[in-house]
Design a protein around this motif. Structure first.
Motif, short mmCIF file in Angstrom:
data_model
loop_
_atom_site.label_atom_id
_atom_site.label_comp_id
_atom_site.label_asym_id
_atom_site.label_seq_id
_atom_site.Cartn_x
_atom_site.Cartn_y
_atom_site.Cartn_z
N THR A 174 0.77 -1.18 0.13
CA THR A 174 -0.24 0.05 0.04
C THR A 174 0.89 1.38 0.24
O THR A 174 2.17 1.13 0.00
CB THR A 174 -1.02 -0.10 1.23
N GLU A 175 0.14 2.32 -0.22
CA GLU A 175 0.87 3.70 -0.20
C GLU A 175 1.77 3.90 0.81
O GLU A 175 2.77 4.47 1.28
CB GLU A 175 -0.21 4.90 -0.43
N ALA A 176 1.08 3.43 2.25
CA ALA A 176 1.76 3.48 3.50
C ALA A 176 2.86 2.64 3.88
O ALA A 176 3.46 2.66 4.83
CB ALA A 176 0.70 3.54 4.67
N GLU A 177 3.09 1.47 2.99
CA GLU A 177 4.03 0.61 3.41
C GLU A 177 5.46 1.03 3.66
O GLU A 177 5.94 1.80 2.57
CB GLU A 177 4.07 -0.50 2.21
N GLU A 178 6.09 0.90 4.42
CA GLU A 178 7.67 1.27 4.79
C GLU A 178 8.75 0.07 4.84
O GLU A 178 9.72 0.39 4.85
CB GLU A 178 7.58 2.17 6.07
N ARG A 179 8.23 -1.20 4.65
CA ARG A 179 9.11 -2.26 5.03
C ARG A 179 9.29 -3.39 3.93
O ARG A 179 9.95 -4.34 4.03
CB ARG A 179 8.72 -3.01 6.22
N VAL A 180 8.48 -2.81 2.54
CA VAL A 180 8.45 -3.94 1.60
C VAL A 180 8.91 -3.01 0.19
O VAL A 180 8.12 -1.92 0.24
CB VAL A 180 7.15 -4.68 1.31
N VAL A 181 9.72 -3.57 -0.56
CA VAL A 181 9.88 -3.08 -1.98
C VAL A 181 9.89 -4.23 -2.81
O VAL A 181 10.33 -5.15 -2.62
CB VAL A 181 11.02 -2.21 -2.15
N VAL A 182 8.83 -4.32 -3.90
CA VAL A 182 8.64 -5.43 -4.80
C VAL A 182 9.17 -5.01 -6.16
O VAL A 182 9.02 -3.87 -6.79
CB VAL A 182 7.11 -5.72 -4.96
N LEU A 183 10.05 -5.86 -6.60
CA LEU A 183 10.53 -5.43 -7.95
C LEU A 183 9.91 -6.40 -9.03
O LEU A 183 9.55 -7.38 -8.95
CB LEU A 183 11.90 -5.99 -8.10
N ARG A 184 9.29 -5.88 -10.49
CA ARG A 184 9.19 -6.61 -11.37
C ARG A 184 9.58 -6.29 -12.65
O ARG A 184 10.04 -5.21 -13.01
CB ARG A 184 7.38 -5.82 -11.65
N SER A 185 9.90 -7.40 -13.49
CA SER A 185 10.35 -7.47 -14.75
C SER A 185 9.41 -7.11 -15.73
O SER A 185 8.33 -7.96 -15.65
CB SER A 185 11.34 -8.63 -14.78
N PHE A 186 9.40 -6.49 -16.69
CA PHE A 186 8.54 -6.56 -18.03
C PHE A 186 9.31 -7.38 -19.11
O PHE A 186 8.41 -8.29 -19.61
CB PHE A 186 8.52 -5.00 -18.58
N GLY A 187 10.44 -7.36 -19.54
CA GLY A 187 10.89 -8.10 -20.58
C GLY A 187 10.71 -9.59 -20.49
O GLY A 187 10.87 -10.18 -21.64
N LYS A 188 10.96 -10.18 -19.30
CA LYS A 188 10.98 -11.63 -19.28
C LYS A 188 9.59 -12.16 -19.81
O LYS A 188 9.58 -12.94 -20.84
CB LYS A 188 11.25 -12.21 -18.09
N PHE A 189 8.56 -11.85 -19.27
CA PHE A 189 7.22 -12.43 -19.70
C PHE A 189 6.73 -12.08 -20.88
O PHE A 189 6.28 -12.72 -21.91
CB PHE A 189 6.21 -12.07 -18.60
N TYR A 190 7.21 -10.83 -21.33
CA TYR A 190 6.46 -10.03 -22.45
C TYR A 190 7.66 -10.38 -23.68
O TYR A 190 7.44 -10.22 -24.78
CB TYR A 190 6.20 -8.63 -22.41
#
Length: 324
Positions: A174-190
């Motif tokens: 959520t916008e208030a999250e302070e303890r998680v960062v998620v990384l997403r790739s575009f190039g692999k699946f697409y």
């Protein structure tokens, strides 16, 4: 040690030029069809409104209300994350993609690779690749949320999650999250790795910090256009997941014929236990099929999926190991 797939020139230098199929990466071999690009996608700097539009589309595609930061691939995010906090103790759940440890160490972090989720607890920064590369291990959303509360900052690399969107933790950020960062790739699946597009999903404070570090033009114009179109194309996404599932099963069948046992993976890549990984790689390479082996295992061999016209060459390589 930084070692990667995609180093086809090394294979050609040893085994000769010719018609190769490169299965050393986990990139979809049937790429998303590139949309028509306006000329100014190349000729002018990307605008703030275009970047914001892509980030909003990524929010919708990933099912999150948290800010999304568009970057030049998930690799760019991996290199920026160590700068979000003062260097301390980092723990990486391994074995896994080695760029996380390398990027952290380069920024002065004390990095330890651990073998269990429990061993991550207490770290100033913890990294989990989910699904994991190369064995496909998946931690549940409940496991990841519990882990978040035991570390300073949890970095979840979801570069291969597009084939398993139900397992993504992104909707829980959520916008208030302070303890998680998620990384997403575009190039692999697409299948468009050359566009260099990826995203970081984080709470407002970390998202703002990443934008400041990355600078105003972190994504190129063509990637902004193509990324927005592809992320909105849910029909292509679902049909692609179905095709990848079928192709992964076909690859498992070929590996079984060779006597290789499935370790794990995703439907974008499969990792097999072999009697001798270097010998298996050599056997395939003599038929101009390039694969991936790992410095920490003498038995693991990883294969991506071939394009539709590459199955015959792969089948011959597995059965004979001789050039065609």
């Amino acid at each position: 040690m930084r070692d990667h797939g995609g180093d086809l020139a090394r294979a050609q230098g040893r085994y000769g030029k010719g018609d190769w199929i490169d299965l050393s990466t986990g990139i979809n071999p049937v790429a998303y069809p590139m949309p028509a690009l306006p000329p100014d996608a190349f000729s002018r700097l990307p605008g703030a409104e275009e970047i914001a539009a892509l980030q909003h589309m990524a929010q919708r595609a990933y099912g999150t209300s948290a800010p999304v930061v568009a970057l030049s691939g998930a690799q760019a995010a991996i290199q920026l994350v160590p700068r979000l906090r003062a260097a301390g103790t980092a723990r990486v759940l391994g074995p896994t993609y080695n760029e996380h440890a390398a990027a952290l160490a380069a920024q002065g972090w004390q990095v330890d690779q651990v073998q269990t989720v429990e061993a991550l607890a207490g770290a100033d920064l913890a990294v989990v690749v989910n699904p994991n590369n190369p064995d496909g291990r998946i931690l549940t959303q409940a496991q990841l949320l519990a882990l978040r509360d035991s570390v300073g900052l949890l970095v979840v690399d979801e570069s291969f999650i597009d084939v398993r969107p139900d397992a993504s933790i992104t909707p829980h950020v959520t916008e208030a999250e302070e303890r998680v960062v998620v990384l997403r790739s575009f190039g692999k699946f697409y299948g468009l790795a050359g566009l260099r597009l990826g995203f970081a999903v984080a709470g407002r404070s970390h998202a703002n910090a990443l934008r400041d570090i990355a600078g105003p033009w972190a994504v190129n114009g063509p990637a902004l256009v193509a990324g927005g179109v592809a992320l909105a194309d849910t029909d292509w996404q679902w049909s692609t997941r179905a095709r990848l599932t079928e192709d992964a099963a076909r690859l498992d069948g070929l590996a079984a014929q060779a006597g290789w046992r499935l370790v794990g993976g995703t439907t974008l890549f499969r990792t097999y236990q072999t009697p001798d990984a270097a010998a298996a790689q050599d056997r395939l390479a003599r038929a101009h099929v390039w694969s991936r082996i790992f410095p920490y295992s003498g038995h693991w061999l990883r294969l991506g999926l071939p394009a539709p016209d590459g199955w015959g060459q792969l089948e011959r390589a597995v059965s004979t190991g001789k050039p065609t």
